[in-house]
Design an enzyme around this catalytic site. Structure first.
Site, PDB file in Angstrom:
ATOM      1  N   ARG A  63       0.820  -1.215   0.000  1.00  0.00           N
ATOM      2  CA  ARG A  63       0.000   0.000   0.000  1.00  0.00           C
ATOM      3  C   ARG A  63       0.849   1.259   0.000  1.00  0.00           C
ATOM      4  NH1 ARG A  63      -4.606   1.159   2.260  1.00  0.00           N
ATOM      5  NH2 ARG A  63      -3.580   2.206   4.008  1.00  0.00           N
ATOM      6  N   THR A 106     -15.857  13.182   1.285  1.00  0.00           N
ATOM      7  CA  THR A 106     -17.287  13.206   1.551  1.00  0.00           C
ATOM      8  C   THR A 106     -17.708  11.789   1.922  1.00  0.00           C
ATOM      9  OG1 THR A 106     -19.482  13.619   0.634  1.00  0.00           O
ATOM     10  CG2 THR A 106     -17.779  12.968  -0.946  1.00  0.00           C
ATOM     11  N   HIS A 107     -18.532  11.688   2.984  1.00  0.00           N
ATOM     12  CA  HIS A 107     -18.915  10.366   3.495  1.00  0.00           C
ATOM     13  C   HIS A 107     -20.431  10.325   3.661  1.00  0.00           C
ATOM     14  CE1 HIS A 107     -18.367   6.582   5.639  1.00  0.00           C
ATOM     15  NE2 HIS A 107     -19.246   7.014   6.504  1.00  0.00           N
ATOM     16  N   ASP A 139      -7.694  12.653   7.838  1.00  0.00           N
ATOM     17  CA  ASP A 139      -6.471  12.474   8.645  1.00  0.00           C
ATOM     18  C   ASP A 139      -6.056  11.007   8.511  1.00  0.00           C
ATOM     19  OD1 ASP A 139      -8.042  12.364  11.967  1.00  0.00           O
ATOM     20  OD2 ASP A 139      -8.043  10.932  10.308  1.00  0.00           O
ATOM     21  N   GLY A 141      -6.704   8.451  10.074  1.00  0.00           N
ATOM     22  CA  GLY A 141      -7.665   7.394  10.405  1.00  0.00           C
ATOM     23  C   GLY A 141      -8.637   7.125   9.257  1.00  0.00           C
ATOM     24  N   ASP A 143     -12.148   7.849   8.020  1.00  0.00           N
ATOM     25  CA  ASP A 143     -13.331   8.705   8.233  1.00  0.00           C
ATOM     26  C   ASP A 143     -13.307   9.363   9.610  1.00  0.00           C
ATOM     27  OD1 ASP A 143     -15.217   6.129   6.577  1.00  0.00           O
ATOM     28  OD2 ASP A 143     -14.295   7.926   5.720  1.00  0.00           O
TER      29      ASP A 143
HETATM   30  C1  GRF Z   1     -20.682   8.781  -2.455  1.00  0.00           C
HETATM   31  O1  GRF Z   1     -21.920   8.783  -1.785  1.00  0.00           O
HETATM   32  C2  GRF Z   1     -19.552   8.808  -1.465  1.00  0.00           C
HETATM   33  O2  GRF Z   1     -19.842   9.530  -0.296  1.00  0.00           O
HETATM   34  C3  GRF Z   1     -19.415   7.352  -1.123  1.00  0.00           C
HETATM   35  O3  GRF Z   1     -19.583   6.667  -2.344  1.00  0.00           O
HETATM   36  C4  GRF Z   1     -20.443   7.459  -3.164  1.00  0.00           C
HETATM   37  C5  GRF Z   1     -19.729   7.657  -4.465  1.00  0.00           C
HETATM   38  O4  GRF Z   1     -20.651   8.108  -5.394  1.00  0.00           O
HETATM   39  N1  GRF Z   1     -18.119   7.061  -0.547  1.00  0.00           N
HETATM   40  P1  GRF Z   1     -20.127   8.740  -6.792  1.00  0.00           P
HETATM   41  O5  GRF Z   1     -18.974   7.872  -7.275  1.00  0.00           O
HETATM   42  O6  GRF Z   1     -19.666  10.143  -6.494  1.00  0.00           O
HETATM   43  O7  GRF Z   1     -21.332   8.683  -7.660  1.00  0.00           O
END
Ligand code: GRF
Length: 202
Positions: A63, A106-107, A139, A141, A143
């Site tokens: 990795r 974004t999560h 960071d 970790g 999420d």
């Molecule tokens: C998004 O909802 C993201 O938060 C999650 O996977 C999804 C990816 O969607 N990790 P896309 O590839 O942007 O359509």
């Protein structure tokens, strides 16, 4: 503000960013898109004339080496900000250290609830009545970095994972574009947030 966006899948969030930044008045531009796979979302970059690169983990013994190559490819574009938008790999510490705090993700859940790769499924399985979206600084970790913004999304009776995921993405796209705009205009100061979070936790 020069941005590199990292994706692994369909890239609907990337597409929202490409559309927003295509407007000359938007104070940010996507200089390249990176992926760890032959992500379908790379087609969006091509449609918008944005260069892309792929760094396949299978090409590296570990990795860390994969991360070093990914970092080298990212840094070729000298981005001011790297946005993980559906990027489904954990960035190794050397990559995070080199890019943070100008590295956001974004999560599809209200962190710290439901971290990890199956947030939507986990929220459904937990019987949550509401879930949402979190945009945060990455960071070391999984999420776990400082939250920049969150927005709730209702879970409705009979929701399937797909239906809920699409409802989340509808909110997520706009939240991500708004967050990038706030960073580009200085309304959101990543360095200050990163610093205050570190002092708070040390
Ligand atoms: C998004 O909802 C993201 O938060 C999650 O996977 C999804 C990816 O969607 N990790 P896309 O590839 O942007 O359509």
């Amino acid at each position: 503000l020069s941005i590199v966006v990292l994706i692994s899948g369909g890239g609907s969030n990337l597409r929202a960013l490409l559309e927003a930044t295509a407007d000359g008045a938007f104070p940010a531009r996507i200089v390249a898109v990176g992926a760890d796979t032959e992500a379908p979302g790379l087609d969006h970059a091509e449609q918008f004339g944005v260069p892309s690169f792929t760094v396949f983990p299978s090409g590296f013994p570990n990795r860390g080496d994969w991360g070093d190559e990914l970092l080298a490819q990212i840094q070729q574009w000298s981005p001011d900000l790297v946005v993980c938008a559906g990027f489904m790999r954990i960035l190794p510490p050397r990559v995070v250290a080199a890019l943070s705090p100008n590295l956001i993700n974004t999560h599809p859940a209200l962190l710290p609830l439901f971290p990890g790769a199956h947030a939507v499924r986990d929220a459904l399985a937990a019987g949550a009545r509401e879930t949402g979206v979190t945009v945060h600084i990455v960071d070391e970790g999984v999420d776990t970095g400082p939250t920049l913004v969150q927005r709730t999304v209702p879970v409705l009776p009979g929701d399937t994972e797909h239906v809920l995921q699409e409802r989340i993405k509808t909110i997520e796209r706009d939240l991500l574009v708004q967050t990038v705009l706030d960073i580009a205009t200085g309304r959101t100061d990543l360095a200050a947030i990163h610093q205050s979070n570190r002092s708070a936790t040390t």
